[in-house]
Design an enzyme around this catalytic site. Structure first.
Site, PDB file in Angstrom:
ATOM      1  N   ASP A  68       0.808  -1.229   0.000  1.00 57.19           N
ATOM      2  CA  ASP A  68       0.000   0.000   0.000  1.00 57.19           C
ATOM      3  C   ASP A  68       0.840   1.277   0.000  1.00 57.19           C
ATOM      4  O   ASP A  68       0.350   2.347   0.341  1.00 57.19           O
ATOM      5  CB  ASP A  68      -0.938   0.006   1.213  1.00 57.19           C
ATOM      6  CG  ASP A  68      -0.180   0.081   2.532  1.00 57.19           C
ATOM      7  OD1 ASP A  68       1.032  -0.164   2.533  1.00 57.19           O
ATOM      8  OD2 ASP A  68      -0.808   0.383   3.558  1.00 57.19           O
ATOM      9  N   GLU A  69       2.097   1.172  -0.393  1.00 57.74           N
ATOM     10  CA  GLU A  69       2.961   2.352  -0.334  1.00 57.74           C
ATOM     11  C   GLU A  69       3.951   2.328  -1.487  1.00 57.74           C
ATOM     12  O   GLU A  69       4.454   1.273  -1.868  1.00 57.74           O
ATOM     13  CB  GLU A  69       3.714   2.377   1.004  1.00 57.74           C
ATOM     14  CG  GLU A  69       4.467   3.657   1.266  1.00 57.74           C
ATOM     15  CD  GLU A  69       5.054   3.701   2.676  1.00 57.74           C
ATOM     16  OE1 GLU A  69       5.432   4.795   3.107  1.00 57.74           O
ATOM     17  OE2 GLU A  69       5.134   2.640   3.320  1.00 57.74           O
TER      18      GLU A  69
END
Length: 265
Positions: A68-69
């Site tokens: 998610d990054e």
């Protein structure tokens, strides 16, 4: 009483001192009323794919850090008059509209500062560090907040009197290299807000590994060796499939008290 660890936790849970990578048993002691839910990695991967699709709408390079990054290079995007801040706002809106999730963004002129900025206003933040603000932002930052400085390095720096970015900046490149090896050059530059690493959408893999956590402690050496050989076989199969050769082999052991050691050959 399980060997599980906290993969992630809500901000409500964090108020009790719980954090990711903490043993679940300790998290339970800190907050007996905490609700534990099992992981759903297929769901996470599905959402991750969607989020990265959104990233690519706006960026010419996307370098994933996790599910998610990621680092995004938007310097070639002419939308919003080329404003990285407005582009970040658009990405956040798209993520919420299409996944129902809120996201934090950090905007700056290099990867190191953008990563720091992304952690400032979580869980729904958008923080900007401009070029003239970078060195001063780093100067007052606690050394443990530096991306790339882990607990062991933080402890070593504290012993050397390095507690803030300003303390780190006071050291010359030679002495940093003498104390921290190849990382010394990186520390020398980030203390000055300098990070010349480009955003790369493809990176050369430097290592392959396989590990497991036992439900019960194992102290019988032949049993441990059997497990080790099974894990090593999976690594060798992975190497073979990718047509790679290994130069160094590393063994990682974690004890019952969660102390971890590594040995390389």
């Amino acid at each position: 009483n399980s060997r599980g660890v906290v993969a992630a936790c809500s901000y409500e849970a964090r108020k009790f001192g719980i954090h990711s990578a903490m043993p679940s048993s300790r998290a339970y002691r800190l907050c007996p009323d905490a609700i534990f839910v099992p992981t759903r990695f297929e769901a996470y991967r599905e959402v991750s794919t969607k989020i990265h699709e959104i990233f690519w709408r706006y960026a010419t390079e996307v370098e994933p850090l996790s599910l998610d990054e990621a680092y995004l290079d938007v310097s070639h995007n002419s939308e919003f008059e080329g404003s990285a801040t407005h582009i970040a706002e658009a990405i956040k809106k798209d993520i919420q509209a299409e996944t129902g999730l809120i996201a934090s963004a950090g905007v700056s002129y290099n990867k190191f500062l953008a990563k720091l900025a992304s952690d400032v206003d979580k869980p729904n933040g958008l923080y900007v560090i401009k070029p003239d603000q970078g060195p001063n932002f780093v100067a007052v930052l606690a050394i443990g907040k530096f991306h790339g400085v882990g607990p062991a390095t933080e402890a070593k720096m504290h012993k050397l009197g390095i507690k803030t970015g300003a303390d780190l900046k006071a050291w010359n490149a030679f002495d940093l290299a003498a104390n921290f090896g190849k990382s010394g050059d990186y520390y020398y530059h980030i203390a000055r807000g300098i990070d010349l690493r480009p955003v790369r959408s493809t990176r050369v893999r430097k290592s392959l590994g396989k590990e497991t956590t036992f439900a019960e402690d194992i102290s019988d050496i032949p049993t441990l060796v059997a497990h080790q050989n099974a894990l090593a076989e999976k690594v060798f199969q992975h190497l073979d499939a990718k047509q790679l050769q290994a130069k160094t082999i590393t063994l990682k052991v974690k004890y019952a008290n969660f102390q971890q050691v590594t040995r390389s050959l």
